[in-house]
Write an enzyme that holds these catalytic residues in place. Structure first.
Site, PDB file in Angstrom:
ATOM      1  N   HIS A 152       0.838  -1.191   0.000  1.00 33.77           N
ATOM      2  CA  HIS A 152       0.000   0.000   0.000  1.00 33.77           C
ATOM      3  C   HIS A 152       0.875   1.244   0.000  1.00 33.77           C
ATOM      4  CE1 HIS A 152       0.371  -0.861   4.453  1.00 33.77           C
ATOM      5  NE2 HIS A 152       0.869   0.360   4.363  1.00 33.77           N
TER       6      HIS A 152
HETATM    7  P1  TYD Z   1      -1.929  -3.709   7.566  1.00 36.98           P
HETATM    8  O1  TYD Z   1      -1.778  -2.296   7.166  1.00 36.98           O
HETATM    9  O2  TYD Z   1      -2.791  -4.580   6.683  1.00 36.98           O
HETATM   10  O3  TYD Z   1      -0.520  -4.404   7.763  1.00 36.98           O
HETATM   11  P2  TYD Z   1       0.710  -4.557   6.772  1.00 36.98           P
HETATM   12  O4  TYD Z   1       0.875  -3.252   6.078  1.00 36.98           O
HETATM   13  O5  TYD Z   1       1.850  -4.890   7.660  1.00 36.98           O
HETATM   14  O6  TYD Z   1       0.476  -5.679   5.820  1.00 36.98           O
HETATM   15  O7  TYD Z   1      -2.485  -3.748   9.044  1.00 36.98           O
HETATM   16  C1  TYD Z   1      -2.923  -4.942   9.677  1.00 36.98           C
HETATM   17  C2  TYD Z   1      -4.049  -4.579  10.643  1.00 36.98           C
HETATM   18  O8  TYD Z   1      -3.565  -3.755  11.701  1.00 36.98           O
HETATM   19  C3  TYD Z   1      -5.181  -3.812   9.955  1.00 36.98           C
HETATM   20  O9  TYD Z   1      -6.396  -4.280  10.491  1.00 36.98           O
HETATM   21  C4  TYD Z   1      -4.950  -2.381  10.395  1.00 36.98           C
HETATM   22  C5  TYD Z   1      -4.302  -2.534  11.762  1.00 36.98           C
HETATM   23  N1  TYD Z   1      -3.365  -1.451  12.127  1.00 36.98           N
HETATM   24  C6  TYD Z   1      -3.662  -0.614  13.182  1.00 36.98           C
HETATM   25  O10 TYD Z   1      -4.725  -0.727  13.834  1.00 36.98           O
HETATM   26  N2  TYD Z   1      -2.772   0.359  13.536  1.00 36.98           N
HETATM   27  C7  TYD Z   1      -1.604   0.524  12.871  1.00 36.98           C
HETATM   28  O11 TYD Z   1      -0.809   1.421  13.234  1.00 36.98           O
HETATM   29  C8  TYD Z   1      -1.310  -0.346  11.761  1.00 36.98           C
HETATM   30  C9  TYD Z   1      -0.036  -0.194  10.988  1.00 36.98           C
HETATM   31  C10 TYD Z   1      -2.220  -1.327  11.419  1.00 36.98           C
END
Ligand code: TYD
Length: 130
Positions: free
Chosen positions: A47
Site C-alpha cells: 500500500h
Molecule cells: P496492515 O496495514 O494490513 O498491515 P501490513 O501493512 O503490515 O500488511 O495492518 C494490519 C491490521 O492492523 C489492519 O487491520 C490495520 C491494523 N493497524 C492498526 O490498527 N494500527 C496501525 O498502526 C497499523 C499499521 C495497522
C-alpha cells in the site's frame, strides 16, 4: 531512496542505536508499530499513504522492502539493526522475504488512519500521476 546507516553506539557491554524524532529520523514520530511472525513467502504492506511517512528498521533478522514512486522501483535489503529505510508519502511499499526471526520496526509520522491508505495499485498510479 536509500538505506541509511545509523551510528552504532555502545561499548564492550554491547551495541545501541539511538533514533531521535526530527533529528536523525526525518520527521516527527507520532506512531511506532512492529511486524513480526510473518509467515514464509508472505508479503506485507502493499500500500501507499497519502501523507504518512515511515522509517523502517529490521531490529532483528532481515527482510526486503520494495519501494515504488510510480516511475521507479527499487528493492532494499534490511539486515542490520543500524540500517533504516525512509518511505516517503505517496510511495508504494511492499515488505517481503522476511526471515522467520524478523522484527520490522516502523516509525510513522502520523497516527493510524485508514483513510490515509491507498491499498489498490491502480488507484495509487492514478494518484501519483495527478
Ligand atoms: P496492515 O496495514 O494490513 O498491515 P501490513 O501493512 O503490515 O500488511 O495492518 C494490519 C491490521 O492492523 C489492519 O487491520 C490495520 C491494523 N493497524 C492498526 O490498527 N494500527 C496501525 O498502526 C497499523 C499499521 C495497522
Amino acid at each position: 531512496m536509500a538505506v541509511v546507516e545509523h551510528k552504532i553506539l555502545g561499548d564492550q557491554r554491547g551495541k545501541l542505536v539511538a533514533l531521535e524524532s526530527s533529528i536523525n529520523v526525518p520527521f516527527e514520530i507520532k506512531r511506532v508499530f512492529y511486524i513480526y511472525g510473518t509467515q514464509p513467502g508472505v508479503p506485507r504492506g502493499q500500500h501507499s499513504h497519502f501523507e504518512t511517512k515511515q522509517y523502517l528498521i529490521a531490529v532483528n533478522g532481515s527482510c526486503k522492502v520494495t519501494l515504488d514512486n510510480g516511475s521507479a522501483k527499487e528493492t532494499f535489503l534490511l539486515n542490520s539493526p543500524n540500517m533504516a529505510l525512509f518511505q516517503d508519502a505517496m510511495t508504494w511499499g511492499e515488505m517481503h522475504d522476511f526471515s522467520s526471526d524478523c522484527v520490522l520496526l516502523v516509525l510513522a509520522s502520523d497516527y493510524y488512519d485508514e483513510s490515509d491508505y491507498i491499498r489498490n495499485y491502480d488507484d495509487f498510479l492514478l494518484e501519483v500521476s495527478k
